[in-house]
Every structure is written in structure tokens, then in C-alpha cells.
Design a protein around this motif. Structure first.
Motif, mmCIF file in Angstrom:
data_model
loop_
_atom_site.group_PDB
_atom_site.id
_atom_site.type_symbol
_atom_site.label_atom_id
_atom_site.label_comp_id
_atom_site.label_asym_id
_atom_site.label_seq_id
_atom_site.Cartn_x
_atom_site.Cartn_y
_atom_site.Cartn_z
ATOM 1 N N GLY A 172 0.821 -1.198 0.000
ATOM 2 C CA GLY A 172 0.000 0.000 0.000
ATOM 3 C C GLY A 172 0.863 1.258 0.000
ATOM 4 O O GLY A 172 1.837 1.354 0.750
ATOM 5 N N TYR B 291 -0.899 0.032 -4.427
ATOM 6 C CA TYR B 291 -2.303 0.410 -4.331
ATOM 7 C C TYR B 291 -2.442 1.612 -3.392
ATOM 8 O O TYR B 291 -1.678 1.741 -2.433
ATOM 9 C CB TYR B 291 -3.135 -0.766 -3.792
ATOM 10 N N SER C 166 -6.654 -4.712 -0.518
ATOM 11 C CA SER C 166 -7.853 -4.195 -1.176
ATOM 12 C C SER C 166 -8.453 -5.234 -2.122
ATOM 13 O O SER C 166 -7.822 -6.244 -2.441
ATOM 14 C CB SER C 166 -7.513 -2.931 -1.966
ATOM 15 N N GLU D 243 -3.642 2.449 -0.715
ATOM 16 C CA GLU D 243 -4.223 1.884 0.508
ATOM 17 C C GLU D 243 -3.208 1.965 1.641
ATOM 18 O O GLU D 243 -2.038 2.293 1.430
ATOM 19 C CB GLU D 243 -4.596 0.411 0.284
#
Length: 214
Positions: free
Chosen positions: A160, A190, A197, A192
Motif C-alpha cells: 500500500g 495500491y 484491497s 491503501e
């Protein structure tokens, strides 16, 4: 199978006696347990023997594979013991069940990713593929362990961009290390934090199924 490790086992749907199947060994994060990882691999249950392995140490409401002495620094004795136990478990399960030894995969999140990448770097051709979600490779694994990733290994690494537990740069460093030891790497990021996710799940599931067909 006689083992000190606690685990959940899911067998391939409609498995045929005498046939060999791929195996996926799944490892959770610190403070979690073997049950919490099962939803991540639900889409692979038809094709794989799936072993979700509980860490042997109690950690808060859940479990851990090893203890840590600082940020990004596992206790060496605890870590070495965990890797030995996981190695034995994987080797015994591969012999005990209808598993194709050329199609053994590892998947881990956080502490489970740390263990998975270490096992991939040390078990040679016993491992075909690894999915490492938000982890890191300890310095002593790179510098002091015998790195022997074999010649069939490929790796999916994700991290993330806003990971508040393990910095995003550590995910990039993971990919760099596997590239350095000439292992094909797929690296995904990502937007995140320290989590997996839906997009991440779909990407690693597609990667495993594609790698399996090669």
C-alpha cells in the motif's frame, strides 16, 4: 499429518484419487489467525490444496510466527525457529497429501509475507511462486541466510502506498532484492494502507492462476 502447527486445510473440489494438485500455504499477519486469511483465497479453493497455518506464538487476541525487537527487526532466534517449523510443515505436507511438488505456492500478509519471502529465498526449487502482501525481507536474511531461490520461482509483491505499519519503500526494496537474485517479479502498488484491497486480491489471484498454467 503429525505436526505441532495448527492449520486449516481446504482440499481441491472434486479431487481424484491418485492425481496430484497444486498447493498453497497461507500465512497471516501478527495478531491474526489462520481463519482470517481464508476469505483472501476463496477463489482458489477449487484448484488447490490450501493450508492456512497459525503462527505458533500467542500475540494479543491472535497469533504470530515470530517476535520482534524493533522496527523491521525480528528476534533472530524466534525468527529462525519459525522458518524451521514452516519449512518442516511444507515439506511434510507436500509428501503427505496429493500435492504436485512442482506446484507449491506461498501467500502471506505482513508477518506472513516476511516468512513467505524468506522461505522462497531459501527453499530452492521446492517453491514455484510467492504472493507477498505488505511485508519486508529482514536484513539478516539477505546478508546471512543462504539465498537459494532456485530457477523456477516467480514472485508477486504488493504494498500500500499509504502503509502506516511497514513503509511503502520496503515493498519496493523487496522487488529490488528478488530482481537482484534473478527472480521474475510482479510488483503492484495500491492507494491503501496496511491492508489488502479488492483490486489487490483480484490481481494476485489472476497472477497465481496465470503462473500455474506456465
Amino acid at each position: 499429518m503429525e505436526t505441532e502447527m495448527i492449520y486449516e486445510l481446504s482440499r481441491p473440489k472434486n479431487s481424484i484419487p491418485g492425481e496430484k494438485y497444486p498447493a498453497l500455504f497461507v500465512m497471516h499477519g501478527m495478531g491474526s489467525n489462520e481463519q482470517n486469511m481464508l476469505t483472501l483465497v476463496d477463489g482458489l479453493k477449487d484448484s488447490f490444496f490450501i493450508f492456512s497455518i497459525r503462527g505458533p506464538l500467542t500475540q494479543g487476541p491472535g497469533f504470530a510466527y515470530f517476535t520482534i525487537e524493533g522496527y523491521g527487526r525480528p528476534h533472530r532466534e524466534s525468527f529462525d525457529g519459525a522458518i524451521q517449523k514452516l519449512t518442516s510443515f511444507i515439506e511434510e505436507a507436500t509428501m503427505e497429501y496429493q500435492i504436485d511438488p512442482k506446484q507449491v505456492y506461498l501467500l502471506g500478509f505482513s508477518q506472513g509475507a516476511i516468512a513467505s519471502m524468506t522461505l522462497a529465498l531459501t527453499l530452492g526449487n521446492k517453491i514455484k511462486g510467492v504472493v507477498a502482501l505488505s511485508g519486508y525481507i529482514p536484513h539478516f536474511v539477505k546478508e546471512e541466510y543462504v539465498n537459494n531461490p532456485g530457477n523456477r520461482l516467480s514472485v508477486f509483491i504488493s504494498h500500500g502506498e499509504y502503509d502506516q505499519v511497514l513503509p511503502y519503500a520496503w515493498g519496493e526494496a523487496n522487488a529490488e532484492h528478488f530482481t537482484k537474485v534473478e527472480v521474475p517479479v510482479t510488483f503492484k502498488s495500491y492507494p491503501e494502507g496496511h491492508t489488502v484491497s479488492r483490486n489487490n486480491l483480484q490481481d494476485f489471484e489472476s497472477w497465481i492462476l496465470e503462473d500455474l498454467s506456465r
